[in-house]
Design a protein around this motif. Structure first.
Motif, short mmCIF file in Angstrom:
data_model
loop_
_atom_site.label_atom_id
_atom_site.label_comp_id
_atom_site.label_asym_id
_atom_site.label_seq_id
_atom_site.Cartn_x
_atom_site.Cartn_y
_atom_site.Cartn_z
N SER A 101 0.85 -1.19 0.00
CA SER A 101 0.00 0.00 0.00
C SER A 101 0.88 1.24 0.00
CB SER A 101 -0.93 0.03 1.21
OG SER A 101 -0.20 0.32 2.40
N VAL A 102 0.35 2.33 -0.53
CA VAL A 102 1.07 3.61 -0.51
C VAL A 102 1.28 4.07 0.94
CG1 VAL A 102 1.00 6.03 -1.18
CG2 VAL A 102 0.23 4.28 -2.78
N ALA A 103 0.27 3.85 1.80
CA ALA A 103 0.38 4.29 3.19
C ALA A 103 1.59 3.65 3.87
CB ALA A 103 -0.90 3.96 3.95
N GLU A 131 10.33 16.17 -1.23
CA GLU A 131 9.43 15.72 -2.29
C GLU A 131 9.81 14.31 -2.72
OE1 GLU A 131 9.79 18.79 -5.24
OE2 GLU A 131 8.24 20.01 -4.28
N ARG A 132 8.77 13.53 -3.05
CA ARG A 132 8.99 12.13 -3.39
C ARG A 132 8.06 11.72 -4.54
NH1 ARG A 132 12.07 9.75 0.65
NH2 ARG A 132 11.55 7.69 -0.18
N LYS A 133 8.34 10.58 -5.11
CA LYS A 133 7.53 10.05 -6.21
C LYS A 133 7.17 8.61 -5.88
CE LYS A 133 8.74 10.96 -10.47
NZ LYS A 133 9.45 10.94 -11.78
N VAL A 134 5.93 8.24 -6.16
CA VAL A 134 5.46 6.88 -5.95
C VAL A 134 5.30 6.19 -7.29
CG1 VAL A 134 3.64 5.41 -4.99
CG2 VAL A 134 4.31 7.52 -3.81
N ARG A 205 5.36 2.12 -13.46
CA ARG A 205 4.52 3.25 -13.84
C ARG A 205 4.54 4.30 -12.74
NH1 ARG A 205 0.29 -0.83 -13.26
NH2 ARG A 205 2.18 -1.99 -12.72
N HIS A 206 4.56 5.56 -13.14
CA HIS A 206 4.48 6.65 -12.17
C HIS A 206 3.05 6.79 -11.70
CE1 HIS A 206 4.19 11.26 -11.54
NE2 HIS A 206 4.51 10.67 -10.40
N LEU A 207 2.84 6.77 -10.36
CA LEU A 207 1.51 6.91 -9.79
C LEU A 207 1.21 8.37 -9.45
CD1 LEU A 207 -1.09 5.55 -8.80
CD2 LEU A 207 0.02 5.28 -6.56
N HIS A 208 2.00 8.96 -8.55
CA HIS A 208 1.83 10.37 -8.20
C HIS A 208 3.02 10.83 -7.36
CE1 HIS A 208 0.74 9.01 -4.17
NE2 HIS A 208 -0.31 8.35 -4.64
N TYR A 209 3.09 12.14 -7.15
CA TYR A 209 4.11 12.73 -6.29
C TYR A 209 3.55 12.88 -4.87
CZ TYR A 209 6.78 14.03 -10.46
OH TYR A 209 7.50 14.01 -11.62
N LEU A 210 4.47 12.99 -3.92
CA LEU A 210 4.13 13.30 -2.54
C LEU A 210 5.05 14.40 -2.02
CD1 LEU A 210 3.69 9.72 -1.00
CD2 LEU A 210 1.86 11.33 -1.57
N THR A 211 4.53 15.22 -1.14
CA THR A 211 5.35 16.21 -0.44
C THR A 211 5.27 15.93 1.05
OG1 THR A 211 4.95 17.91 -2.13
CG2 THR A 211 5.71 18.67 0.03
#
Length: 245
Positions: A101-103, A131-134, A205-211
């Motif tokens: 999971s992303v969490a 900043e990060r990338k998932v 695959r790129h899912l989304h960014y996180l800050t």
């Protein structure tokens, strides 16, 4: 350590796994400190491209696009080329870590970011932004499942003592096992996937960014800039990190 391997089972895994890595939402030119001239930046980029070997060789180069090199490298290949000590490696071989999971990736990465990088630099009481990338990566492998034996061997998920999991990882790497499933040490409900062979990973695959924003002992996680979607208490590091709804 041998007792850990008694009565273990294999789990046939065919699922997408999440990987959370350091990144930037907005790219920065790596050569902008050499010159203020954009033409100079382009020249430096061209020279680098001429001499730098590609990190990823496509089996269908006519179809694949250049940016797929970067996706494959960042999502899969990096830890197999840049070895470092971690929970399941003493640094003598590469290990790839993902989560179901992303969490869970957030709990894991915040613990290491706050308790490692920021604490070592003395910045854990400052206001800091990262900043990060998932990525989403397909995993297809028969993985050893350590989760059922973890209650009898809590050293597998000890927050700072890696002696037992490193011995497990060394044996699995030496004997050629592709990977394992283990409980997360920093998310009580989470599961991590640990991979020793990159061939069982595919389709990044790129899912989304996180800050991540650290302020007043809390880490606010944002998927959309300025809008927290999760908050983690970072001050009680010795007792683990606690998620707030």
């Amino acid at each position: 350590m041998s007792a850990v391997f008694d009565h273990l089972t294999l789990l046939d895994v065919h699922e997408d796994v999440f990987r959370n890595v350091v990144s930037l939402r907005q790219s920065q030119d790596l050569f902008d400190d050499l010159t203020d001239d954009p033409a100079g930046w382009a020249l430096a980029q061209n020279i680098e491209a001429e001499v730098k070997p590609p990190p990823y060789l496509s089996s269908v180069p006519v179809i694949d696009r250049p940016f797929e090199d970067a996706v494959w490298f960042n999502a899969i290949q990096w830890p197999f080329l840049h070895w470092r000590a971690s929970r399941f490696s003493d640094g003598s071989f590469g290990v790839w870590y993902g989560s179901q999971s992303v969490a869970t990736t957030v709990h894991e990465s915040v613990w290491h970011w706050y308790g490692g990088l920021l604490a070592d630099a003395g910045f854990q009481h400052e206001s800091v932004v990262a900043e990060r990338k998932v990525f989403v990566v397909a995993c297809d492998a028969a993985l050893i499942d350590l989760r059922p034996v973890t209650p009898e061997h809590p050293g597998l998920v000890h927050p700072t003592d890696y002696a037992l999991p490193q011995s497990v990882g060394e044996r699995m790497h030496r004997e050629g096992h592709p990977g394992l499933l283990t409980r997360s040490a920093h998310d009580p409900k989470g599961t991590n996937i640990v991979v020793f062979n990159a061939r069982v990973l595919s389709n990044p695959r790129h899912l989304h960014y996180l800050t991540y924003r650290l302020a007043d002992g809390l880490v606010h996680i944002e998927k959309d800039p300025g809008v927290p979607c999760m908050t983690i208490e970072a001050t009680a590091l010795g007792d683990g990190l606690n998620r707030h709804p």
